[in-house]
Design a protein around this motif. Structure first.
Motif, mmCIF file in Angstrom:
data_model
loop_
_atom_site.group_PDB
_atom_site.id
_atom_site.type_symbol
_atom_site.label_atom_id
_atom_site.label_comp_id
_atom_site.label_asym_id
_atom_site.label_seq_id
_atom_site.Cartn_x
_atom_site.Cartn_y
_atom_site.Cartn_z
ATOM 1 N N ARG A 129 0.810 -1.226 0.000
ATOM 2 C CA ARG A 129 0.000 0.000 0.000
ATOM 3 C C ARG A 129 0.834 1.262 0.000
ATOM 4 O O ARG A 129 0.341 2.330 -0.325
ATOM 5 C CB ARG A 129 -0.875 0.041 1.249
ATOM 6 C CG ARG A 129 -1.854 -1.110 1.313
ATOM 7 C CD ARG A 129 -2.844 -0.862 2.423
ATOM 8 N NE ARG A 129 -2.930 -2.025 3.300
ATOM 9 C CZ ARG A 129 -3.624 -2.027 4.431
ATOM 10 N NH1 ARG A 129 -4.225 -0.956 4.825
ATOM 11 N NH2 ARG A 129 -3.660 -3.119 5.158
ATOM 12 N N GLN A 130 2.104 1.160 0.463
ATOM 13 C CA GLN A 130 2.884 2.367 0.656
ATOM 14 C C GLN A 130 4.295 2.150 0.138
ATOM 15 O O GLN A 130 4.668 1.036 -0.204
ATOM 16 C CB GLN A 130 2.913 2.705 2.142
ATOM 17 C CG GLN A 130 1.505 2.731 2.719
ATOM 18 C CD GLN A 130 1.384 3.635 3.902
ATOM 19 O OE1 GLN A 130 2.091 3.482 4.876
ATOM 20 N NE2 GLN A 130 0.481 4.588 3.818
ATOM 21 N N LYS A 131 5.070 3.246 0.116
ATOM 22 C CA LYS A 131 6.433 3.148 -0.371
ATOM 23 C C LYS A 131 7.382 2.959 0.810
ATOM 24 O O LYS A 131 7.324 3.709 1.779
ATOM 25 C CB LYS A 131 6.788 4.418 -1.139
ATOM 26 C CG LYS A 131 7.545 4.135 -2.403
ATOM 27 C CD LYS A 131 7.798 5.365 -3.208
ATOM 28 C CE LYS A 131 9.152 5.184 -3.859
ATOM 29 N NZ LYS A 131 9.560 6.339 -4.634
ATOM 30 N N VAL A 132 8.242 1.958 0.717
ATOM 31 C CA VAL A 132 9.050 1.559 1.869
ATOM 32 C C VAL A 132 10.525 1.432 1.477
ATOM 33 O O VAL A 132 10.850 0.944 0.386
ATOM 34 C CB VAL A 132 8.566 0.189 2.425
ATOM 35 C CG1 VAL A 132 9.326 -0.182 3.689
ATOM 36 C CG2 VAL A 132 7.061 0.201 2.688
ATOM 37 N N LEU A 133 11.398 1.869 2.369
ATOM 38 C CA LEU A 133 12.832 1.642 2.224
ATOM 39 C C LEU A 133 13.302 0.831 3.422
ATOM 40 O O LEU A 133 13.063 1.208 4.569
ATOM 41 C CB LEU A 133 13.590 2.986 2.184
ATOM 42 C CG LEU A 133 15.118 2.872 2.221
ATOM 43 C CD1 LEU A 133 15.646 2.236 0.934
ATOM 44 C CD2 LEU A 133 15.764 4.242 2.424
ATOM 45 N N LEU A 134 13.966 -0.279 3.157
ATOM 46 C CA LEU A 134 14.537 -1.092 4.239
ATOM 47 C C LEU A 134 16.049 -0.898 4.228
ATOM 48 O O LEU A 134 16.699 -1.055 3.194
ATOM 49 C CB LEU A 134 14.187 -2.571 4.021
ATOM 50 C CG LEU A 134 14.785 -3.565 5.018
ATOM 51 C CD1 LEU A 134 14.344 -3.260 6.434
ATOM 52 C CD2 LEU A 134 14.356 -4.986 4.654
ATOM 53 N N LEU A 135 16.579 -0.520 5.378
ATOM 54 C CA LEU A 135 18.019 -0.281 5.481
ATOM 55 C C LEU A 135 18.625 -1.385 6.345
ATOM 56 O O LEU A 135 18.233 -1.561 7.499
ATOM 57 C CB LEU A 135 18.210 1.105 6.108
ATOM 58 C CG LEU A 135 19.532 1.786 5.862
ATOM 59 C CD1 LEU A 135 19.308 3.285 5.700
ATOM 60 C CD2 LEU A 135 20.484 1.539 7.000
ATOM 61 N N ASP A 136 19.558 -2.122 5.775
ATOM 62 C CA ASP A 136 20.164 -3.267 6.460
ATOM 63 C C ASP A 136 21.384 -2.807 7.245
ATOM 64 O O ASP A 136 22.418 -2.468 6.666
ATOM 65 C CB ASP A 136 20.556 -4.324 5.415
ATOM 66 C CG ASP A 136 20.972 -5.642 6.062
ATOM 67 O OD1 ASP A 136 21.144 -5.683 7.301
ATOM 68 O OD2 ASP A 136 21.124 -6.634 5.310
ATOM 69 N N LEU A 137 21.259 -2.798 8.573
ATOM 70 C CA LEU A 137 22.366 -2.344 9.423
ATOM 71 C C LEU A 137 23.099 -3.499 10.084
ATOM 72 O O LEU A 137 23.926 -3.286 10.953
ATOM 73 C CB LEU A 137 21.823 -1.422 10.518
ATOM 74 C CG LEU A 137 21.536 0.025 10.116
ATOM 75 C CD1 LEU A 137 20.869 0.757 11.281
ATOM 76 C CD2 LEU A 137 22.821 0.739 9.711
#
Ligand SMILES: Nc1ncnc2c1ncn2[C@@H]1O[C@H](COP(=O)(O)OP(=O)(O)O)[C@@H](O)[C@H]1O
Ligand SMILES: [Mg+2]
Length: 270
Positions: free
Chosen positions: A35-43
């Motif tokens: 439904r939405q725009k997502v950014l996943l940041l792998d730390l």
């Protein structure tokens, strides 16, 4: 057109390994991306979130290490995934050294916050940034807690669950006092719940008695499809959408958004 609101930043943190941080980060991100725009940041230097989204170690290139340590612009380390509306900043090969290298840098706890602020144009239209933290309370996790507005704590439904969670709650208090007064505990998600095991029920009752409505109603069951999905480079929500694990993560995303809207209504009234 007015500029869209800046993204909300959510850290997935718990100093224990193997409790479902990465699984929850990847699958919540994928379910939200419907439904939405997502950014996943792998730390996490292990890079499991990157692998789980189909970016194997050899193909990672520049990622969160370049962003945090080298000051590479966010726009240069974001990449698309096979899931529409879900982008990834992978963990690069060098991330394992970041914990030590950060220690010698100026404003070492707020490098991520600064990088995300400087990268605002690259985040235009992004609704959520999810930060997958390593299993420790070192400088990488601290950077996530300083950059985030809220923390979701995945908790494996096992005997020592409550002991583990008190440590992360204390850490949140210290981070609030020193760096990020607005940091919220978004909630606690029980993971790897085993219906056949009486212990799961007892642990759930304890955690709910202690943390009350901060515990999400949605519980993630132990489900083999969830653990198979990463080897196919897919979230379980896309690997087997009809599996109990995928359905649970879809419900988790719906509950997450419901809680978000309720909070927004409350803030508007206040
Ligand atoms: N709901 C689940 N059902 C079955 N296996 C799971 C589930 N959640 C996580 N796992 C498995 O448990 C292991 C640890 O999960 P992971 O998300 O990597 O934890 P963390 O990021 O906290 O270290 C992984 O092998 C993962 O595939
Ligand atoms: Mg992990």
């Amino acid at each position: 057109m007015p500029d869209p609101a800046p993204p909300r930043i959510l850290a997935l943190a718990n100093q224990k390994g193997g409790v479902g941080k990465t699984t929850t980060a990847v699958n919540l991100a994928a379910a939200l991306a419907a439904r939405q725009k997502v950014l996943l940041l792998d730390l996490d230097p292990q890079g499991n979130a990157s692998t789980g989204l189909g970016v194997p170690r050899a193909e990672r290139g520049a990622g969160s290490y370049a962003l945090l340590i080298d000051g590479r612009p966010l726009a240069e380390v974001i990449r698309a995934t096979t899931i529409p509306n879900l982008h990834l900043v992978p963990a690069d090969q060098d991330l394992a050294g970041a914990e030590l290298e950060l220690a010698d840098l100026a404003r070492r706890e707020s490098r991520l916050k600064t990088a995300l602020e400087a990268g605002a144009p690259a985040l235009k239209g992004v609704d959520w940034v999810l930060l997958d933290c390593p299993p420790s309370l070192g400088l990488l996790t601290l950077n996530a807690l300083v950059a985030a507005e809220a923390v979701l704590v995945p908790l494996q439904t096992e005997f020592y669950a409550l002991e583990g969670v008190s440590q992360i709650v204390q850490t949140l208090e210290r981070v609030r006092a020193a760096f990020n007064p607005a940091l919220r505990l978004e909630g606690i998600v029980l993971t790897m719940y085993d219906r056949r095991n009486n212990l799961s029920e007892a642990v759930e009752a304890d955690v709910r008695a202690f943390f009350q409505d901060r515990v999400y109603d949605t519980v993630i069951p132990r489900n083999v499809r969830v653990s198979e999905a990463p080897s196919h480079g897919l979230p379980v929500t896309h690997y087997d959408p009809r599996s109990p694990g995928a359905e649970a993560y879809a419900r988790l995303a719906a509950e997450f958004l419901r809680r978000h809207r309720a909070r927004q209504r409350q803030e508007a009234r206040a």
